[in-house]
Design a protein around this motif. Sequence first.
Motif, mmCIF file in Angstrom:
data_model
loop_
_atom_site.group_PDB
_atom_site.id
_atom_site.type_symbol
_atom_site.label_atom_id
_atom_site.label_comp_id
_atom_site.label_asym_id
_atom_site.label_seq_id
_atom_site.Cartn_x
_atom_site.Cartn_y
_atom_site.Cartn_z
ATOM 1 N N LEU A 1 0.832 -1.204 0.000
ATOM 2 C CA LEU A 1 0.000 0.000 0.000
ATOM 3 C C LEU A 1 0.865 1.252 0.000
ATOM 4 N N GLU A 2 1.951 1.208 0.753
ATOM 5 C CA GLU A 2 2.847 2.367 0.839
ATOM 6 C C GLU A 2 3.543 2.627 -0.494
ATOM 7 N N GLN A 3 4.009 1.567 -1.165
ATOM 8 C CA GLN A 3 4.676 1.719 -2.451
ATOM 9 C C GLN A 3 3.740 2.289 -3.508
ATOM 10 N N LEU A 4 2.528 1.760 -3.562
ATOM 11 C CA LEU A 4 1.558 2.265 -4.538
ATOM 12 C C LEU A 4 1.181 3.710 -4.251
ATOM 13 N N GLY A 5 1.115 4.065 -2.967
ATOM 14 C CA GLY A 5 0.812 5.448 -2.610
ATOM 15 C C GLY A 5 1.894 6.399 -3.090
ATOM 16 N N ASP B 1 -4.790 -0.495 -8.905
ATOM 17 C CA ASP B 1 -4.020 -1.412 -8.061
ATOM 18 C C ASP B 1 -4.109 -0.997 -6.598
ATOM 19 N N LEU B 2 -4.070 0.320 -6.377
ATOM 20 C CA LEU B 2 -4.139 0.831 -5.012
ATOM 21 C C LEU B 2 -5.494 0.493 -4.377
ATOM 22 N N ALA B 3 -6.562 0.652 -5.153
ATOM 23 C CA ALA B 3 -7.896 0.320 -4.636
ATOM 24 C C ALA B 3 -7.999 -1.172 -4.331
ATOM 25 N N GLY B 4 -7.396 -2.004 -5.209
ATOM 26 C CA GLY B 4 -7.422 -3.442 -4.966
ATOM 27 C C GLY B 4 -6.653 -3.837 -3.720
ATOM 28 N N ARG C 1 -6.026 -1.907 -1.137
ATOM 29 C CA ARG C 1 -6.787 -1.420 0.023
ATOM 30 C C ARG C 1 -7.951 -2.370 0.340
ATOM 31 N N GLN C 2 -8.620 -2.823 -0.712
ATOM 32 C CA GLN C 2 -9.731 -3.742 -0.504
ATOM 33 C C GLN C 2 -9.249 -5.059 0.106
ATOM 34 N N ASP C 3 -8.083 -5.537 -0.379
ATOM 35 C CA ASP C 3 -7.521 -6.769 0.184
ATOM 36 C C ASP C 3 -7.151 -6.576 1.647
ATOM 37 N N ALA C 4 -6.604 -5.394 1.964
ATOM 38 C CA ALA C 4 -6.221 -5.125 3.351
ATOM 39 C C ALA C 4 -7.452 -5.092 4.258
ATOM 40 N N ILE C 5 -8.517 -4.461 3.756
ATOM 41 C CA ILE C 5 -9.757 -4.403 4.550
ATOM 42 C C ILE C 5 -10.332 -5.810 4.733
#
Length: 292
Positions: free
Chosen positions: A5-9, A266-269, A271-275
Motif C-alpha cells: 500500500l505504501e509503495q503504490l501510494g 491497483d491501489l484500490a485493490g 486497500r480492498q484486500d487489506a480491509i
Amino acid sequence: MAHTLEQLGRQEQTLAGIGGIVRTMKALAAINASPYEQAAQSIQAWQQTVDLGLRAFAFRMRGQALRGSAAVQGRILIVFGSDHGFCGNYNALQARAVQQWRAQRPRAQEVVLCIGARLQRALAEHGIDVARRLTPPASADGIGRLAGQVVTQVQQLAQGRPLDALEVDLAYTRREPQHGSVAQVTQLLPLAPQLLQAPQRWPGPSLPDFRMEPAQLFSALVRSHIFARVFRASAEAMVTENAARLALMQQAEQLVQERLEQVRRDLAGVRQDAITDELMDIVIGHAGGAGS
C-alpha cells in the motif's frame, strides 16, 4: 510483483506530480508558439518592401551588372535547431535533412553556422562540423537579435568579399498544413533572378530613384534581404519546435494518465484486500473466542 500500500501510494504521488509538470510544459508550448507565429507574419510586409527595393534598384540600374563577381567565392549553410529538449526527434530530423541535402549536392565544403546546442550535437552525429554556434531566441523579441547576429556572422565569414558573391543556404523546419512540419533547405544567396529582374514599366506613378552610391545601396539591400529571410526562418523554426514539444507533451500526458489510472486501480485493490484481511482476522478471532 506485488506492491504494498505504501509503495503504490508513493507511485501515485509521483505520477500525479509528473502529470502536473507535463501539463505545465504543454501549456507553455502552446502559449509560446503564438508570438513566434505572429512574428513570422509581421516580417512578411518588410520582406516584401525589401524585395520591391531590389526590383527598384534593378530598374534604375538596367544594363549594369548587379553582382560583384560572376563566380561563387564562398559557401555558408545556416541551420536552425533548438537549445532545449523535450521536442522529440526535432533536431535529429533537421540534421538528417541537412546530411541528405549535402549528399545530393557535391561541392566544396561550406561553412556551417548552427543555431542551437542540441542541433550541434545532432549534426556531429552525422559527421557535420559546425564552425560557429549561436543561441536560439528565448522569446519572440529575441528573433531580431538573432537575425542581426546572423547578418554579422555572414559578413565576418565573407572576409571582405561582396555578400552577393556568396552562396548562403538556410536549413530550417517550416509548417506544412498536411504534414505538420517539414525540414527543408532553401537558397538565400545568390539572389533569386526574379528579385533582380527589372520590370519593363515601373508600376508606380513616379520612377524610383536613390542618392546613395549604388554599391553601398545594393550591399544594404542584400543585408536587409538576409535579415528578413533569417528572421522569418527563425520564427518558423520556433513555431515548429514548440509544436513538436506540444505533441510530445500530449503523448506524455496520455501515458502518465494511463499509468496513473492503473496505479489507482491497483491501489484500490490492495486497500480492498487489506480491509478484507482485517475483517477476516476479526471474524476468526471472534469465532475462536466464542469456541473457547
